[in-house]
Design an enzyme around this catalytic site. Structure first.
Site, short mmCIF file in Angstrom:
data_model
loop_
_atom_site.label_atom_id
_atom_site.label_comp_id
_atom_site.label_asym_id
_atom_site.label_seq_id
_atom_site.Cartn_x
_atom_site.Cartn_y
_atom_site.Cartn_z
N ASP A 69 39.03 49.40 34.49
CA ASP A 69 39.34 50.55 35.35
C ASP A 69 38.12 51.45 35.54
O ASP A 69 37.22 51.51 34.70
CB ASP A 69 40.42 51.41 34.71
CG ASP A 69 41.79 50.76 34.70
OD1 ASP A 69 41.89 49.56 35.01
OD2 ASP A 69 42.76 51.46 34.37
N ASP A 70 38.18 52.22 36.62
CA ASP A 70 37.37 53.42 36.87
C ASP A 70 35.99 53.15 37.47
O ASP A 70 35.29 54.10 37.80
CB ASP A 70 37.18 54.29 35.60
CG ASP A 70 38.51 54.83 35.07
OD1 ASP A 70 39.54 54.60 35.70
OD2 ASP A 70 38.49 55.47 34.00
N HIS A 89 42.81 51.82 42.24
CA HIS A 89 43.00 52.79 41.15
C HIS A 89 42.90 54.22 41.70
O HIS A 89 42.43 55.12 41.00
CB HIS A 89 41.97 52.52 40.05
CG HIS A 89 42.25 53.18 38.73
ND1 HIS A 89 43.50 53.17 38.14
CD2 HIS A 89 41.45 53.85 37.87
CE1 HIS A 89 43.44 53.82 36.98
NE2 HIS A 89 42.20 54.25 36.80
N HIS A 122 40.82 59.35 41.48
CA HIS A 122 41.29 59.34 40.09
C HIS A 122 42.10 60.58 39.74
O HIS A 122 41.94 61.19 38.69
CB HIS A 122 40.13 59.15 39.09
CG HIS A 122 40.58 58.50 37.82
ND1 HIS A 122 41.07 59.20 36.74
CD2 HIS A 122 40.65 57.21 37.45
CE1 HIS A 122 41.39 58.38 35.78
NE2 HIS A 122 41.16 57.14 36.19
N HIS A 143 37.72 49.80 30.27
CA HIS A 143 37.04 50.61 31.29
C HIS A 143 35.58 50.20 31.38
O HIS A 143 34.88 50.23 30.36
CB HIS A 143 37.14 52.10 30.92
CG HIS A 143 38.55 52.61 30.87
ND1 HIS A 143 39.35 52.42 29.77
CD2 HIS A 143 39.29 53.27 31.78
CE1 HIS A 143 40.55 52.97 30.01
NE2 HIS A 143 40.54 53.49 31.22
NI NI Z 1 41.41 55.37 35.17
#
Ligand code: NI
Length: 245
Positions: free
Chosen positions: A48-49, A99, A103, A193
């Site tokens: 993620d991210d 995602h 955020h 992540h």
């Molecule tokens: Ni995230």
């Protein structure tokens, strides 16, 4: 943020273009997953991210070396900033998923912002890769009935996770690896992540240990295609739904 184009009604997503052995017939029906019910020894590594300009390419090198496919839940504004990394992710056989754009916790925003966050990210991914993502992971896992029904109405799976190594607390690569490996079971969705150096340092060991335990690696879309119905009762077998006395 760009004006977001959203489907007006439920769409069915195209099947993924991955391992044909993993395909099951029938249309895709969007659903919510924190893991996938399957007896096959596959797990999904998810990141993620990102994309991160330094760490994501390092991670891609590691995944390529080990022949492992993963799923990248990218933040829309990061994807727009690093389109070449997004293209590389797809070119190397990984899945790109949504995602949100900034955020934000989707449970805290109104209808218009929800639509912009989700559809603006899908638009960005589609513009870069030519393909619209079929899975969305709400930031922080923050979701409610409104968020979920919006995603399903867009034909998207809402994908959470079953193993969280808390890598964002940066506990060190060995701890991240141990938590991921100990949490794995068939159909598990492993959260990590690609914006923390220690996470990247944990991945080679994680892959080696999971392979040693007999696991293979699927993208989220491939894992969902491995879904098996709950076992049905055989003739003559009684399924007890309630304890009786
Ligand atoms: Ni995230």
């Amino acid at each position: 943020m760009l004006a977001a184009s959203c489907a007006q009604e439920a769409a069915t997503s195209a099947p993924f273009g991955g391992d044909p052995a993993a395909l099951v017939p029938g249309p895709h029906v969007p659903a919510r997953y924190s893991s996938v019910s399957t007896s096959r020894p596959f797990v999904a590594l998810t990141f993620d991210d990102g994309p991160s300009p330094e760490l994501t390419p390092r991670l891609l090198d590691i995944l390529r070396y080990h022949g492992v496919r993963a799923t990248f839940f990218v933040v829309g504004k990061n994807a727009a900033q690093y389109p070449d990394i997004v293209k590389r992710i797809v070119a190397e056989g990984h899945e790109i998923a949504n995602h949100s754009y900034t955020h934000v916790a989707l449970t805290t925003v109104g209808e218009d912002r929800l639509r912009e966050e989700v559809c603006g990210t899908s638009d960005t991914i589609e513009r870069i890769t030519g393909r619209r993502p079929t899975s969305m992971r709400p930031p922080y896992g923050a979701n409610n009935a409104r968020v979920q029904s919006f995603l399903l109405s867009q034909g998207m799976d809402m994908v959470l996770w079953s193993v969280d190594p808390l890598d964002w607390k940066r506990p060190g690569p060995e701890v991240v690896t141990r938590r991921l490996v100990e949490g794995a079971k068939p159909g598990a969705i492993l959260l990590a992540h690609d914006i923390h150096p220690g996470t990247i340092d944990a991945i080679a060991g994680t892959i080696e240990q999971l392979k040693a335990k007999g696991y293979g690696f699927a993208t989220v879309g491939q894992l969902i295609a491995l879904r098996e119905p709950a076992p049905a009762a055989r003739p003559g077998e009684t399924v007890q739904h309630h304890a009786s006395r």
